[in-house]
Design a protein around this motif. Structure first.
Motif, PDB file in Angstrom:
ATOM      1  N   CYS A  88       0.809  -1.232   0.000  1.00 50.52           N
ATOM      2  CA  CYS A  88       0.000   0.000   0.000  1.00 50.52           C
ATOM      3  C   CYS A  88       0.836   1.272   0.000  1.00 50.52           C
ATOM      4  CB  CYS A  88      -0.938   0.004   1.215  1.00 50.52           C
ATOM      5  SG  CYS A  88      -2.129  -1.361   1.222  1.00 50.52           S
ATOM      6  N   LEU A  93      -8.568   1.183  -5.845  1.00 52.72           N
ATOM      7  CA  LEU A  93      -9.940   1.680  -5.904  1.00 52.72           C
ATOM      8  C   LEU A  93     -10.874   0.770  -5.110  1.00 52.72           C
ATOM      9  CD1 LEU A  93     -11.774   3.844  -7.195  1.00 52.72           C
ATOM     10  CD2 LEU A  93     -12.201   2.221  -9.067  1.00 52.72           C
ATOM     11  N   GLY A  94     -11.637   1.371  -4.211  1.00 50.80           N
ATOM     12  CA  GLY A  94     -12.587   0.613  -3.406  1.00 50.80           C
ATOM     13  C   GLY A  94     -12.036   0.096  -2.106  1.00 50.80           C
ATOM     14  N   GLU A  95     -10.721   0.204  -1.891  1.00 51.61           N
ATOM     15  CA  GLU A  95     -10.135  -0.268  -0.647  1.00 51.61           C
ATOM     16  C   GLU A  95     -10.304   0.762   0.463  1.00 51.61           C
ATOM     17  OE1 GLU A  95      -6.589  -3.376  -1.784  1.00 51.61           O
ATOM     18  OE2 GLU A  95      -6.064  -1.238  -1.608  1.00 51.61           O
ATOM     19  N   THR A  96     -10.360   0.265   1.682  1.00 52.10           N
ATOM     20  CA  THR A  96     -10.489   1.120   2.862  1.00 52.10           C
ATOM     21  C   THR A  96      -9.292   0.899   3.768  1.00 52.10           C
ATOM     22  OG1 THR A  96     -12.901   0.968   2.769  1.00 52.10           O
ATOM     23  CG2 THR A  96     -11.943   1.715   4.844  1.00 52.10           C
TER      24      THR A  96
END
Length: 310
Positions: A132, A138-141
């Motif tokens: 990371c 995209l879409g990850e938290t």
């Protein structure tokens, strides 16, 4: 290796137990050594309750620890600091690191990391592979916040264990400062508090030796001074396991305070005499202060605990 204190400061040491249960013999070793090292240097000795990992805290354990310290004749300077009351300070430091890009959000679970690498870290986990570092997909938290490490070695001279060298990128990887459960990591809290309390000397168990390069790196990132470190041998049980709450180390018996202190002194290599067997707590401390020898402490990471008196 240097025995020089931080510039412009007198000796300030500390004992920082976690209230996850009662004090045991392993804790007593760190308390005795840190207390005596502070006092023979004419310095201050502080007590800090490291209770930031709230799910592990046992109700009433913090008060029980303080009562045990008092029963064993320990006298500390100033108020007891509780990490659980300093969350705002940790938040402020973390936000400052975010603002200059030294920390980043991480979406990886332990399972994700295990799928990416098998490289073992020095603390027994896995080296974080940096998935990371360049941003979330995209879409990850974000689950946690990690501190970036450089491709360099961190070295320091431990007063007991000698020269220590660790390459953070290879041996640990970027490490967590705020956990997935929202709690602040030990590495952040301990460094912020040592700076806040102006600690010059850290005397603690060798089980924390592998964490020290990470803490030094964080100190450098924050512009904090680095204290001297001394990592004591940890006490092991007959099975060779570190005495801890997890290995069912028994609580210290207040009624045997004097003999337990003598036992800790013997573990620390001090030349205890047979006459101390029947001495009072006050007499044991008087002897310890007059005879304390840091040079006599064994230079090893672990030792078998001596037999229980009686």
């Amino acid at each position: 290796m240097s025995e020089t204190l931080l510039p412009g400061r007198g000796y300030r040491g500390r004992f920082a137990p976690s209230p996850t249960g009662p004090l045991h013999f392993g804790s007593l070793i760190a308390a005795v050594a840190s207390f005596l090292d502070a006092r023979v240097h004419g310095g201050e000795w502080l007590v800090r309750m490291e209770d930031v990992d709230t799910p592990r805290n046992v109700p009433g354990a913090a008060d029980d620890i303080l009562r045990t310290l008092e029963a064993f004749g320990f006298e500390w300077d100033g108020m007891v600091v509780h990490q659980s009351q300093r969350l705002g300070a940790y938040e402020e430091v973390l936000e400052g690191l975010k603002s200059v890009g030294l920390v980043y959000p991480c979406a990886c679970s332990r399972k994700d990391i295990a799928a990416l690498t098998t490289r073992q870290a020095v603390d027994g986990g896995l080296v974080y592979p940096g998935r990371c570092r360049s941003g979330l997909l995209l879409g990850e938290t974000a689950r946690a916040w990690r501190l970036r490490v450089d491709d360099r070695e961190i070295a320091f001279d431990d007063r007991l264990q000698g020269r220590q060298v660790q390459h953070l990128a290879d041996d640990v990887g970027d490490f967590v400062l705020r956990r997935a459960d929202g709690l602040f990591a030990y590495q952040l809290a301990v460094i912020v508090d040592d700076h806040f309390q102006e600690i010059t000397d850290v005397v603690r168990g060798a089980d924390l030796l592998a964490s020290t390069p990470r803490q030094i790196w964080l100190q450098r990132c924050l512009g904090y001074a680095t204290p001297r470190y001394a990592h004591l041998p940890v006490a092991t049980n007959p099975a060779g396991e570190k005495w801890s709450k997890q290995t069912l180390a028994p609580a210290l018996p207040a009624a045997q305070a004097a003999s337990e202190i003598v036992r800790a002194l013997a573990f620390l290599g001090q030349p205890v005499t047979p006459e101390l067997a029947g001495a009072s707590v006050r007499e044991v401390w008087a002897w310890a202060l007059a005879n304390w020898s840091f040079a006599a402490i064994p230079r090893c990471p672990a030792l078998s605990a001596p037999a229980v008196p009686g």
